[in-house]
Scaffold this motif. Structure first.
Motif, mmCIF file in Angstrom:
data_model
loop_
_atom_site.group_PDB
_atom_site.id
_atom_site.type_symbol
_atom_site.label_atom_id
_atom_site.label_comp_id
_atom_site.label_asym_id
_atom_site.label_seq_id
_atom_site.Cartn_x
_atom_site.Cartn_y
_atom_site.Cartn_z
ATOM 1 N N ARG A 77 40.951 45.762 28.111
ATOM 2 C CA ARG A 77 41.265 45.315 26.755
ATOM 3 C C ARG A 77 41.748 43.873 26.664
ATOM 4 O O ARG A 77 41.462 43.190 25.685
ATOM 5 C CB ARG A 77 42.331 46.217 26.142
ATOM 6 C CG ARG A 77 41.803 47.590 25.856
ATOM 7 C CD ARG A 77 42.770 48.352 25.042
ATOM 8 N NE ARG A 77 42.247 49.695 24.781
ATOM 9 C CZ ARG A 77 42.913 50.632 24.185
ATOM 10 N NH1 ARG A 77 44.143 50.407 23.781
ATOM 11 N NH2 ARG A 77 42.377 51.812 23.989
ATOM 12 N N ASP A 78 42.516 43.401 27.632
ATOM 13 C CA ASP A 78 43.111 42.070 27.539
ATOM 14 C C ASP A 78 42.121 41.006 28.004
ATOM 15 O O ASP A 78 41.100 41.293 28.615
ATOM 16 C CB ASP A 78 44.378 41.984 28.382
ATOM 17 C CG ASP A 78 45.511 42.812 27.790
ATOM 18 O OD1 ASP A 78 45.352 43.311 26.671
ATOM 19 O OD2 ASP A 78 46.544 42.955 28.461
ATOM 20 N N ASN A 79 42.487 39.761 27.724
ATOM 21 C CA ASN A 79 41.639 38.664 28.178
ATOM 22 C C ASN A 79 41.903 38.382 29.657
ATOM 23 O O ASN A 79 42.673 39.061 30.307
ATOM 24 C CB ASN A 79 41.868 37.418 27.320
ATOM 25 C CG ASN A 79 43.311 36.967 27.341
ATOM 26 O OD1 ASN A 79 44.123 37.492 28.073
ATOM 27 N ND2 ASN A 79 43.619 35.983 26.513
ATOM 28 N N VAL A 80 41.288 37.342 30.168
ATOM 29 C CA VAL A 80 41.323 37.065 31.594
ATOM 30 C C VAL A 80 42.737 36.746 32.084
ATOM 31 O O VAL A 80 43.143 37.184 33.162
ATOM 32 C CB VAL A 80 40.363 35.890 31.919
ATOM 33 C CG1 VAL A 80 40.459 35.522 33.385
ATOM 34 C CG2 VAL A 80 38.952 36.273 31.551
ATOM 35 N N SER A 81 43.503 36.027 31.317
ATOM 36 C CA SER A 81 44.835 35.609 31.761
ATOM 37 C C SER A 81 45.919 36.593 31.289
ATOM 38 O O SER A 81 46.926 36.197 30.720
ATOM 39 C CB SER A 81 45.136 34.206 31.250
ATOM 40 O OG SER A 81 45.155 34.218 29.836
ATOM 41 N N SER A 82 45.716 37.860 31.545
ATOM 42 C CA SER A 82 46.649 38.886 31.100
ATOM 43 C C SER A 82 47.862 38.963 32.021
ATOM 44 O O SER A 82 47.729 39.098 33.234
ATOM 45 C CB SER A 82 45.952 40.240 31.068
ATOM 46 O OG SER A 82 46.885 41.259 30.814
ATOM 47 N N ARG A 83 49.035 38.877 31.445
ATOM 48 C CA ARG A 83 50.264 39.001 32.215
ATOM 49 C C ARG A 83 50.601 40.473 32.438
ATOM 50 O O ARG A 83 51.252 40.823 33.415
ATOM 51 C CB ARG A 83 51.389 38.308 31.442
ATOM 52 C CG ARG A 83 52.650 38.174 32.196
ATOM 53 C CD ARG A 83 53.086 36.724 32.199
ATOM 54 N NE ARG A 83 54.363 36.594 32.866
ATOM 55 C CZ ARG A 83 54.477 36.156 34.092
ATOM 56 N NH1 ARG A 83 53.414 35.802 34.757
ATOM 57 N NH2 ARG A 83 55.652 36.049 34.652
ATOM 58 N N ARG A 84 50.167 41.343 31.525
ATOM 59 C CA ARG A 84 50.460 42.768 31.661
ATOM 60 C C ARG A 84 49.755 43.367 32.870
ATOM 61 O O ARG A 84 50.287 44.263 33.517
ATOM 62 C CB ARG A 84 50.036 43.528 30.402
ATOM 63 C CG ARG A 84 50.836 43.132 29.186
ATOM 64 C CD ARG A 84 50.616 44.048 28.034
ATOM 65 N NE ARG A 84 49.229 44.163 27.622
ATOM 66 C CZ ARG A 84 48.823 44.993 26.675
ATOM 67 N NH1 ARG A 84 49.687 45.763 26.041
ATOM 68 N NH2 ARG A 84 47.556 45.046 26.336
#
Length: 63
Positions: A27-34
């Motif tokens: 779901r998140d973009n490439v630079s996801s911190r999660r």
């Protein structure tokens, strides 16, 4: 008995963290911190699981 339940709980927490990481990856973009946070939790839980298993065999509770 308590050690076995604790080991099972840590293993279930690892599976939940793995599933959360997969969801964050999709779901998140490439630079996801999660996603990175999920990986850190999974590594920490894996270390805890190994320590519990080693302690269980050392103390004779799992042998």
């Amino acid at each position: 008995m308590w050690l076995q339940l604790l080991i099972a709980a840590v293993f279930i927490a690892m599976v939940i963290s793995l599933a959360a990481g997969a969801i964050f990856l999709i779901r998140d973009n490439v630079s996801s911190r999660r996603l990175l946070l999920s990986l850190k939790w999974r590594i920490g839980l894996a270390c805890l699981l190994m320590a519990l298993i080693i302690f269980g065999y050392w103390s004779g509770q799992l042998g």
